[in-house]
Design a protein around this motif. Structure first.
Motif, PDB file in Angstrom:
ATOM      1  N   TYR A  80       0.868  -1.193   0.000  1.00 28.78           N
ATOM      2  CA  TYR A  80       0.000   0.000   0.000  1.00 28.78           C
ATOM      3  C   TYR A  80       0.899   1.236   0.000  1.00 28.78           C
ATOM      4  CZ  TYR A  80      -3.789   3.192   1.234  1.00 28.78           C
ATOM      5  OH  TYR A  80      -4.718   4.213   1.224  1.00 28.78           O
ATOM      6  N   GLU A  81       0.738   2.061  -1.018  1.00 29.06           N
ATOM      7  CA  GLU A  81       1.605   3.235  -1.154  1.00 29.06           C
ATOM      8  C   GLU A  81       0.875   4.329  -1.917  1.00 29.06           C
ATOM      9  OE1 GLU A  81       6.104   2.878  -1.789  1.00 29.06           O
ATOM     10  OE2 GLU A  81       5.358   3.437  -3.792  1.00 29.06           O
ATOM     11  N   ASN A  82       0.891   5.534  -1.379  1.00 30.70           N
ATOM     12  CA  ASN A  82       0.243   6.690  -2.020  1.00 30.70           C
ATOM     13  C   ASN A  82      -1.215   6.401  -2.370  1.00 30.70           C
ATOM     14  OD1 ASN A  82       2.690   8.154  -1.937  1.00 30.70           O
ATOM     15  ND2 ASN A  82       3.349   7.221  -3.866  1.00 30.70           N
ATOM     16  N   ASP A  83      -1.933   5.805  -1.418  1.00 36.78           N
ATOM     17  CA  ASP A  83      -3.359   5.491  -1.585  1.00 36.78           C
ATOM     18  C   ASP A  83      -3.622   4.523  -2.737  1.00 36.78           C
ATOM     19  OD1 ASP A  83      -4.197   7.088   0.551  1.00 36.78           O
ATOM     20  OD2 ASP A  83      -4.253   8.888  -0.704  1.00 36.78           O
ATOM     21  N   SER A  84      -2.656   3.686  -3.060  1.00 33.84           N
ATOM     22  CA  SER A  84      -2.807   2.720  -4.143  1.00 33.84           C
ATOM     23  C   SER A  84      -2.318   1.350  -3.684  1.00 33.84           C
ATOM     24  CB  SER A  84      -2.026   3.157  -5.389  1.00 33.84           C
ATOM     25  OG  SER A  84      -2.529   4.379  -5.894  1.00 33.84           O
ATOM     26  N   PHE A  85      -2.813   0.318  -4.384  1.00 33.15           N
ATOM     27  CA  PHE A  85      -2.407  -1.063  -4.109  1.00 33.15           C
ATOM     28  C   PHE A  85      -1.478  -1.540  -5.229  1.00 33.15           C
ATOM     29  CE2 PHE A  85      -5.629  -1.030  -0.990  1.00 33.15           C
ATOM     30  CZ  PHE A  85      -5.544  -2.194  -0.232  1.00 33.15           C
ATOM     31  N   TYR A  86      -0.389  -2.212  -4.832  1.00 34.17           N
ATOM     32  CA  TYR A  86       0.559  -2.754  -5.804  1.00 34.17           C
ATOM     33  C   TYR A  86       0.941  -4.181  -5.405  1.00 34.17           C
ATOM     34  CZ  TYR A  86       1.383   2.204  -6.950  1.00 34.17           C
ATOM     35  OH  TYR A  86       1.227   3.526  -7.305  1.00 34.17           O
ATOM     36  N   THR A  87       1.293  -4.978  -6.407  1.00 33.86           N
ATOM     37  CA  THR A  87       1.995  -6.217  -6.118  1.00 33.86           C
ATOM     38  C   THR A  87       3.441  -5.840  -5.819  1.00 33.86           C
ATOM     39  OG1 THR A  87       2.654  -6.572  -8.428  1.00 33.86           O
ATOM     40  CG2 THR A  87       0.514  -7.473  -7.745  1.00 33.86           C
ATOM     41  N   LEU A  88       4.193  -6.781  -5.266  1.00 35.32           N
ATOM     42  CA  LEU A  88       5.589  -6.461  -4.946  1.00 35.32           C
ATOM     43  C   LEU A  88       6.441  -6.245  -6.194  1.00 35.32           C
ATOM     44  CD1 LEU A  88       6.485  -8.601  -1.807  1.00 35.32           C
ATOM     45  CD2 LEU A  88       5.529  -6.302  -1.973  1.00 35.32           C
ATOM     46  N   SER A  89       5.921  -6.682  -7.339  1.00 42.21           N
ATOM     47  CA  SER A  89       6.617  -6.412  -8.605  1.00 42.21           C
ATOM     48  C   SER A  89       6.217  -5.058  -9.185  1.00 42.21           C
ATOM     49  CB  SER A  89       6.339  -7.532  -9.610  1.00 42.21           C
ATOM     50  OG  SER A  89       4.943  -7.656  -9.842  1.00 42.21           O
ATOM     51  N   ARG A  90       5.463  -4.275  -8.358  1.00 44.65           N
ATOM     52  CA  ARG A  90       5.073  -2.897  -8.692  1.00 44.65           C
ATOM     53  C   ARG A  90       3.983  -2.808  -9.751  1.00 44.65           C
ATOM     54  NH1 ARG A  90       6.184   0.267  -4.690  1.00 44.65           N
ATOM     55  NH2 ARG A  90       5.778   2.016  -6.107  1.00 44.65           N
ATOM     56  N   ASP A  91       3.221  -3.875  -9.927  1.00 43.98           N
ATOM     57  CA  ASP A  91       2.046  -3.789 -10.799  1.00 43.98           C
ATOM     58  C   ASP A  91       0.881  -3.250  -9.979  1.00 43.98           C
ATOM     59  OD1 ASP A  91       3.301  -4.891 -13.059  1.00 43.98           O
ATOM     60  OD2 ASP A  91       2.974  -6.926 -12.298  1.00 43.98           O
ATOM     61  N   GLU A  92       0.276  -2.172 -10.447  1.00 45.02           N
ATOM     62  CA  GLU A  92      -0.839  -1.574  -9.700  1.00 45.02           C
ATOM     63  C   GLU A  92      -2.109  -2.382  -9.932  1.00 45.02           C
ATOM     64  OE1 GLU A  92      -3.034   2.758  -8.927  1.00 45.02           O
ATOM     65  OE2 GLU A  92      -1.452   2.563 -10.430  1.00 45.02           O
ATOM     66  N   VAL A  93      -2.877  -2.587  -8.867  1.00 47.92           N
ATOM     67  CA  VAL A  93      -4.160  -3.284  -8.954  1.00 47.92           C
ATOM     68  C   VAL A  93      -5.245  -2.335  -8.470  1.00 47.92           C
ATOM     69  CG1 VAL A  93      -3.134  -5.574  -8.634  1.00 47.92           C
ATOM     70  CG2 VAL A  93      -3.931  -4.296  -6.647  1.00 47.92           C
ATOM     71  N   GLN A  94      -6.472  -2.651  -8.848  1.00 50.41           N
ATOM     72  CA  GLN A  94      -7.586  -1.799  -8.454  1.00 50.41           C
ATOM     73  C   GLN A  94      -7.685  -1.726  -6.939  1.00 50.41           C
ATOM     74  OE1 GLN A  94     -11.374  -3.019 -10.027  1.00 50.41           O
ATOM     75  NE2 GLN A  94     -12.244  -0.975  -9.865  1.00 50.41           N
ATOM     76  N   ASP A 117      -3.638 -16.139   3.414  1.00 47.45           N
ATOM     77  CA  ASP A 117      -2.307 -16.030   2.802  1.00 47.45           C
ATOM     78  C   ASP A 117      -2.109 -14.675   2.123  1.00 47.45           C
ATOM     79  OD1 ASP A 117      -1.540 -18.640   3.535  1.00 47.45           O
ATOM     80  OD2 ASP A 117      -2.664 -19.473   1.858  1.00 47.45           O
ATOM     81  N   PHE A 118      -2.829 -13.662   2.604  1.00 49.83           N
ATOM     82  CA  PHE A 118      -2.689 -12.303   2.067  1.00 49.83           C
ATOM     83  C   PHE A 118      -1.915 -11.444   3.054  1.00 49.83           C
ATOM     84  CE2 PHE A 118      -4.396  -7.944   2.304  1.00 49.83           C
ATOM     85  CZ  PHE A 118      -4.043  -7.476   1.045  1.00 49.83           C
ATOM     86  N   THR A 119      -0.939 -10.695   2.529  1.00 51.19           N
ATOM     87  CA  THR A 119      -0.174  -9.754   3.346  1.00 51.19           C
ATOM     88  C   THR A 119      -0.154  -8.400   2.652  1.00 51.19           C
ATOM     89  OG1 THR A 119       1.259 -11.518   4.201  1.00 51.19           O
ATOM     90  CG2 THR A 119       2.069  -9.263   4.399  1.00 51.19           C
ATOM     91  N   LEU A 120      -0.428  -7.346   3.410  1.00 53.40           N
ATOM     92  CA  LEU A 120      -0.398  -5.982   2.868  1.00 53.40           C
ATOM     93  C   LEU A 120       0.687  -5.200   3.613  1.00 53.40           C
ATOM     94  CD1 LEU A 120      -1.631  -3.894   0.940  1.00 53.40           C
ATOM     95  CD2 LEU A 120      -3.236  -3.274   2.780  1.00 53.40           C
ATOM     96  N   TYR A 121       1.799  -4.932   2.911  1.00 52.00           N
ATOM     97  CA  TYR A 121       2.880  -4.160   3.511  1.00 52.00           C
ATOM     98  C   TYR A 121       2.527  -2.677   3.523  1.00 52.00           C
ATOM     99  CZ  TYR A 121       5.724  -8.369   3.197  1.00 52.00           C
ATOM    100  OH  TYR A 121       6.211  -9.648   3.352  1.00 52.00           O
TER     101      TYR A 121
END
Length: 278
Positions: free
Chosen positions: A74-88, A124-128
Motif C-alpha cells: 500500500y503506497e500513495n493510496d494505491s495497491f501494488y503487487t511487490l513487482s510494482r504492478d498496480e491493482v484496483q 495467505d494475504f499480506t499488505l505491507y
C-alpha cells in the motif's frame, strides 16, 4: 477459452470462492440482521455492486470481499503487487459504492448510517505498509469482528424489511460488469463434465457415470439432467430435444433410455419427432 479469458474466469471464480467463505462467517451470526448478497444497482446513471450488505437495527454494513493471495504493497493510496504492478484499490471501490448507497437510501426516505469495510478473506494475504486508519478487516480479525457484530443490539422492524425489499427490487439480474467470451454450440466439446475435476465422464453402464481421472461416480439420470441445465444456461434459445441432448451428452448410447429420462423428469411439449422438453 483464450489465455486472457481463462485468466479472467479464474479471477472471477476465486472472487466467488472468497464471497462464499465470507458467507460461512455471517451464517453463524444469531442476532436480528438482514443479509443481501451480490447486490447490483443502477442509481443516478451509475452502477454499483456490493458483495454483502448487512442491515442491522441502527447501521447498514456494506462489505467488499477480496480473496487476494500473496504479498501486496500500500503506497500513495494505491495497491501494488511487490513487482510494482498496480491493482484496483478495493478501498476506492468501497468508497464509491458506499457513497452511492448513502445517496440511494436517502432518496427512498431512509437515513440509516453506513459503515463499510473491505474484507481480505484469504489467510495467505499480506499488505505491507498497511494503513491503520482505513476500513480494512483481515482474515485473522474476522472471528473477533463477527463476535462484535453478533453482540450488536438489533431488533428489526417493518421499516427495515421495507428497506431490504426495496433494495432487492432494484437489483439488476444482468450485471453490467459481466463479460463473456464469444462461443458457439458447434465449437463446444461435447460430453458430461465431472463436477470435481472438470474432466469428461464415461458411461460405466446404463446406471452410472464415472470419471477416470478422480474416480467420481454419478447416477446416469443426475448427470444427464445436470448437463441439460448447463446447456440451458449456455444456450437458452435452443429447444431441448432428445437428439440435441444425445449429441450434447455424447456418451449416452441409447436414445431410448435418454428419452425416457427426459420424459420422466421434464415437461414434454409437442408430438412425435417434434417433441421438445421444458
Amino acid at each position: 477459452m483464450s489465455a486472457k479469458d481463462k485468466k479472467y474466469y479464474l479471477k472471477l471464480e476465486k472472487g466467488y470462492q472468497g464471497e462464499m467463505k465470507f458467507d460461512q462467517y455471517t451464517s453463524k451470526l444469531q442476532n436480528d440482521l438482514y443479509f443481501i448478497n451480490d447486490l447490483c444497482i443502477d442509481f443516478n446513471n451509475a452502477n454499483f455492486q456490493i458483495d454483502t450488505l448487512t442491515i442491522s437495527q441502527s447501521t447498514i454494513f456494506p462489505f467488499e470481499v477480496k480473496n487476494f493471495e500473496g504479498n501486496y504493497l500500500y503506497e500513495n493510496d494505491s495497491f501494488y503487487t511487490l513487482s510494482r504492478d498496480e491493482v484496483q484499490n478495493p478501498l476506492d471501490q468501497l468508497k464509491r459504492s458506499s457513497s452511492l448507497l448513502r445517496q440511494l437510501i436517502k432518496n427512498i426516505g431512509f437515513h440509516t448510517p453506513i459503515e463499510g469495510n473491505v474484507i481480505f478473506i484469504n489467510p495467505d494475504f499480506t499488505l505491507y505498509q498497511a494503513p491503520l486508519n482505513k476500513p480494512i478487516i483481515y482474515s485473522t480479525q474476522l472471528n473477533s469482528y463477527m463476535k462484535k457484530l453478533n453482540q450488536l443490539p438489533s431488533k428489526l422492524t417493518s421499516n427495515h424489511r421495507e428497506l431490504a425489499e426495496t433494495l432487492i427490487s432494484m437489483h439488476q439480474n444482468k450485471s453490467p460488469y459481466s463479460r463473456f467470451p464469444p462461443y458457439r454450440y458447434d465449437q463446444m466439446k461435447k460430453g458430461i463434465i465431472c463436477p470435481d475435476s472438470n474432466s469428461f465422464l464415461i458411461c460405466k453402464d446404463d446406471k452410472k457415470l464415472v470419471c477416470v481421472d478422480c474416480g467420481y461416480e454419478e447416477e446416469l439420470k443426475t448427470g444427464i439432467l445436470r448437463s441439460v441445465e448447463e446447456l440451458r444456461l449456455l444456450f437458452p434459445d435452443l429447444k431441448i430435444t432428445t437428439n440435441l441432448i444425445h449429441e450434447w451428452c455424447n456418451v449416452i448410447h441409447s436414445k431410448k433410455l435418454l428419452r425416457r429420462i427426459l420424459m420422466e423428469n421434464l415437461m414434454a411439449t409437442g408430438y412425435g419427432r417434434w417433441v421438445f422438453f421444458e
